[in-house]
Scaffold this active site. Structure first.
Site, PDB file in Angstrom:
ATOM      1  N   TYR A   1      17.407   1.383  -6.452  1.00  0.00           N
ATOM      2  CA  TYR A   1      16.114   1.873  -6.898  1.00  0.00           C
ATOM      3  C   TYR A   1      15.997   3.388  -6.771  1.00  0.00           C
ATOM      4  CZ  TYR A   1      14.829  -2.968  -7.316  1.00  0.00           C
ATOM      5  OH  TYR A   1      14.778  -4.284  -7.709  1.00  0.00           O
TER       6      TYR A   1
ATOM      7  N   HIS B   1      26.450 -11.924 -11.398  1.00  0.00           N
ATOM      8  CA  HIS B   1      27.760 -11.554 -11.918  1.00  0.00           C
ATOM      9  C   HIS B   1      28.253 -12.514 -12.998  1.00  0.00           C
ATOM     10  CE1 HIS B   1      27.392  -9.813  -7.882  1.00  0.00           C
ATOM     11  NE2 HIS B   1      28.117  -8.816  -8.353  1.00  0.00           N
TER      12      HIS B   1
ATOM     13  N   ARG C   1      10.915 -11.692 -10.764  1.00  0.00           N
ATOM     14  CA  ARG C   1      12.095 -10.851 -10.507  1.00  0.00           C
ATOM     15  C   ARG C   1      12.638 -11.212  -9.130  1.00  0.00           C
ATOM     16  NH1 ARG C   1      16.551  -8.971  -9.975  1.00  0.00           N
ATOM     17  NH2 ARG C   1      17.085  -6.763  -9.950  1.00  0.00           N
TER      18      ARG C   1
ATOM     19  N   CYS D   1       8.050  -4.288 -12.558  1.00  0.00           N
ATOM     20  CA  CYS D   1       9.434  -4.099 -12.158  1.00  0.00           C
ATOM     21  C   CYS D   1       9.870  -2.683 -12.504  1.00  0.00           C
ATOM     22  CB  CYS D   1      10.329  -5.116 -12.863  1.00  0.00           C
ATOM     23  SG  CYS D   1      12.089  -4.908 -12.521  1.00  0.00           S
TER      24      CYS D   1
ATOM     25  N   HIS E   1      28.322   0.822  -6.794  1.00  0.00           N
ATOM     26  CA  HIS E   1      27.817  -0.544  -6.850  1.00  0.00           C
ATOM     27  C   HIS E   1      26.303  -0.519  -6.658  1.00  0.00           C
ATOM     28  CE1 HIS E   1      27.084  -4.717  -5.333  1.00  0.00           C
ATOM     29  NE2 HIS E   1      27.916  -4.976  -6.324  1.00  0.00           N
TER      30      HIS E   1
END
Length: 700
Positions: free
Chosen positions: A533, A214, A300, A359, A189
């Site tokens: 990340y 989602h 973001r 980003c 996840h």
């Protein structure tokens, strides 16, 4: 045949209902209902198609339901999404394939070449790993009638913390009346295992009320289909529905819609999702100005934007935890946490730093050409530059230490008086002389060898950190910002405080800063230690194959570049040819000019940008323009470039050319040709050659 057509009409009814609900309503309960209808229509469609035409023909129905969500999302963003028409083109094709499949007269494989075509359209920030997206095997389907009925009490026992009925520590969750075993998915996840475990042993609905990524595509449901182990008892689902009514209805004491008070955004931004907001700058306006206007700065978000009242701002305190130093007997600091007001921070010497933020997933869409990744399918527009104003981080830490020392000696009038005198004397004079600052930094690190990281925490709960060398380096220019382009920080970009870490991935530039902490280890949480990340090797699609704890998260970044504008110049003519009468042929050469941007992390200057019109066979060196005069080693902002007279080869279609560019920084790092070797399941750090196709006007 009549029965099959009847079932197909039922599926189409569900499909149309889902589209109607999403087009006509904007409240969370309706969105959830639409998504649930879409989910179960897909499951019904998959089962029907399996019975009719087998795996190949079932894919047509599979795509129909996939496109339903994508199409509705495209409709909502039609005003700024150039892919709007393609959404509905694919939708019509999917519907046609589905009808053919249900009638048993054609295979959807004749309409759809491969998964990659549709995947390029339906990317989203679902926070899920797609490389192992399950599809039902040819001889497999989920039969609702055969699924066991499971009570919520049994779901609660399988919460990953205690052994379930099978003696294993399984993790179950419920959603939309079904129960799922997510045990094997937890490690994959991308939002972090701790995030998904919030719903362990309970319903997912309350959590997706906040994490609406989602709902941006069908990917979460596609993953969940393979995890279904039973149906939740109707009484338990009714209880969940009642709970959601209370949560979403302020009249019942609920919080209502957490996205109700989002800021207004500029219509020119290309929106990928609006709850939470993720929007990039369109290429054609990306470098119209060197300093990106506040309203056009890319956005973001992971959560709703915090909303602070005037009273909240007045009461706001930045917590600065120095307990790591107070644990040392030699340190004069005994109390652990200082709480600084905005006025105190603004009283410190103000500095301004112009830096580019990007980003980590910028250009993720380029990875998806090879294999689908998870996350927002950014183009090149998740990058912007601003002039940030605020106080040096080291000055804020020093002020916090002074405050704690003053509190410790509050009973001593001489100590308080001396402290106030010291503050007054230092106000407005700037930081200590450089040599003294360097000496103090060296002494601090020698005296406190455990001090390795500086942690940041946000009002929305996000946590990240940077290494102490970057944090305290007087040449690192890390600041606590309260201004952006000369005005107060907008809510979208961190009001009231944001840490600016030049040369690092934007995720380390934490918005809505609420806490600083000196620490031995990096920050806890998904954004620093989780999969979010971390750049996994190309061959790794299952996070359980690697030890995430020893893999570093993104900090200082590499070198990047992009092309924002291409214009025609002239054709290369053979002897005796007249330009306006020449018909272009594949392989022919035309002359074009281009402009764009380049940026490197770590303060490394851009020393060169190379541009090619023939896939790297020959290169032209661009001319550096704005940003090319930044101080050596402190080039925090991007550099603009222009290149005239680029020979470009006409593509096979006879009406376009393809250009590519690569940047070179002061350490002579350059960009790799292909993204294939950079591919990672999260779609991070794509710095391969930037390529763009330019359509020539008319015969030119």
């Amino acid at each position: 045949l009549f029965l099959l057509l009847t079932k197909f009409i039922f599926i189409m009814t569900l499909y149309c209902m889902q589209l109607y609900l999403r087009f006509s309503h904007n409240s969370f309960p309706i969105k959830m209902l639409a998504q649930t209808v879409n989910f179960h229509s897909r499951r019904f469609a998959n089962g029907l198609a399996t019975r009719v035409v087998g795996f190949g023909k079932r894919q047509g129905l599979h795509y129909l339901a996939s496109v339903s969500t994508v199409g509705s999302r495209g409709f909502g963003n039609y005003h700024n999404n150039q892919e709007f028409n393609s959404h509905y083109t694919w939708g019509a094709a999917a519907a046609a394939a589905s009808i053919a499949a249900a009638s048993g007269i054609a295979s959807s494989q004749s309409v759809f070449d491969s998964d990659n075509q549709l995947n390029s359209v339906c990317q989203c920030d679902a926070g899920l790993t797609p490389s192992s997206v399950p599809t039902l095997d040819e001889d497999e389907e989920i039969d609702d009638d055969k699924l066991p009925i499971i009570r919520m009490s049994e779901v609660e026992r399988n919460n990953g913390q205690q052994e379930g009925n099978d003696g294993e520590k399984s993790t179950w969750m419920s959603y939309g009346g079904y129960v799922y075993d997510v045990t094997d998915f937890i490690a994959n996840h991308p939002g972090g295992s701790e995030k998904i475990m919030l719903a362990a042993g309970g319903p997912i609905e309350p959590h997706w009320h906040l994490y609406r990524q989602h709902f941006a595509s069908d990917l979460p449901q596609r993953l969940m289909e393979k995890m279904v182990i039973g149906k939740l008892h109707e009484d338990d689902q009714d209880a969940i529905d009642t709970l959601m009514d209370k949560i979403t209805n302020p009249a019942s004491g609920g919080s209502g819609d957490p996205y109700e008070h989002e800021p207004l955004r500029h219509p020119s931004l290309k929106v990928h999702s609006d709850t939470p907001m993720n929007a990039e700058v369109p290429s054609h306006i990306l470098n119209q100005e060197y300093i990106t206007p506040v309203e056009l700065f890319y956005i973001r978000h992971h959560h709703p934007v915090p909303l602070l009242s005037d009273e909240d701002v007045e009461k706001f305190r930045l917590e600065v935890d120095l307990s790591l130093l107070s644990n040392d007997q030699s340190s004069p600091v005994k109390d652990s946490t200082a709480r600084l007001t905005l006025d105190q921070i603004k009283s410190l010497p103000k500095v301004e730093v112009t830096t580019t933020l990007q980003c980590s997933g910028n250009r993720r869409s380029g990875f998806n050409d090879l294999r689908r990744t998870s996350g927002t399918p950014w183009g090149q527009g998740a990058i912007s530059t601003a002039k940030w104003g605020g106080a040096r981080l080291v000055d804020v830490l020093a002020l916090a230490a002074e405050e704690l020392s003053a509190e410790e000696g509050s009973g001593d009038k001489k100590t308080k008086k001396a402290t106030k005198k010291k503050k007054k004397a230092s106000k407005g004079k700037g930081s200590e002389p450089l040599i003294q600052t360097l000496q103090q930094l060296q002494t601090l690190l020698q005296d406190h060898p455990k001090f390795q990281h500086l942690r940041f925490e946000s009002l929305d709960g996000m946590m990240a950190s940077i290494d102490v060398v970057k944090a305290l380096n007087p040449f690192g220019d890390v600041i606590i910002a309260y201004e952006m382009n000369g005005v107060d920080l907008p809510r979208d970009h961190g009001f009231p405080l944001r840490v600016i870490v030049p040369g690092y991935a934007a995720v380390r530039n934490v918005k809505w800063l609420s806490k600083l902490e000196l620490a031995e280890e990096e920050a806890e949480g998904a954004w620093q230690r989780g999969l979010n990340y971390k750049v996994l090797p190309p061959a790794v699609v299952d996070a359980k194959q690697v030890n995430l704890d020893v893999m570093p998260g993104l900090g200082e970044v590499s070198v990047f570049s992009g092309i924002t504008d291409v214009t025609n110049v002239r054709l290369s003519l053979e002897k005796g040819e007249v330009e306006d009468k020449v018909r272009l042929k594949p392989g022919q050469t035309v002359m074009v000019k281009a402009s764009g941007w380049a940026w490197a992390g770590g303060g490394r200057n851009i020393v060169r940008v190379d541009v090619s019109g023939n896939n790297g066979e020959t290169w032209e060196m661009a001319t550096m323009t704005k940003g090319s005069e930044q101080p050596h080693g402190r080039a925090w902002a991007w550099t603009f470039w222009e290149c005239d007279g680029i020979p470009a080869r006409v593509c096979d279609d006879g009406c376009s050319v393809e250009l590519c560019c690569k940047g070179v920084d002061s350490s002579f790092n350059t960009q790799p040709e292909s993204s294939d070797g950079l591919w990672n399941v999260r779609g991070l750090a794509n710095n391969s050659w930037f390529k763009v196709t330019h359509r020539l006007n008319g015969d030119e």
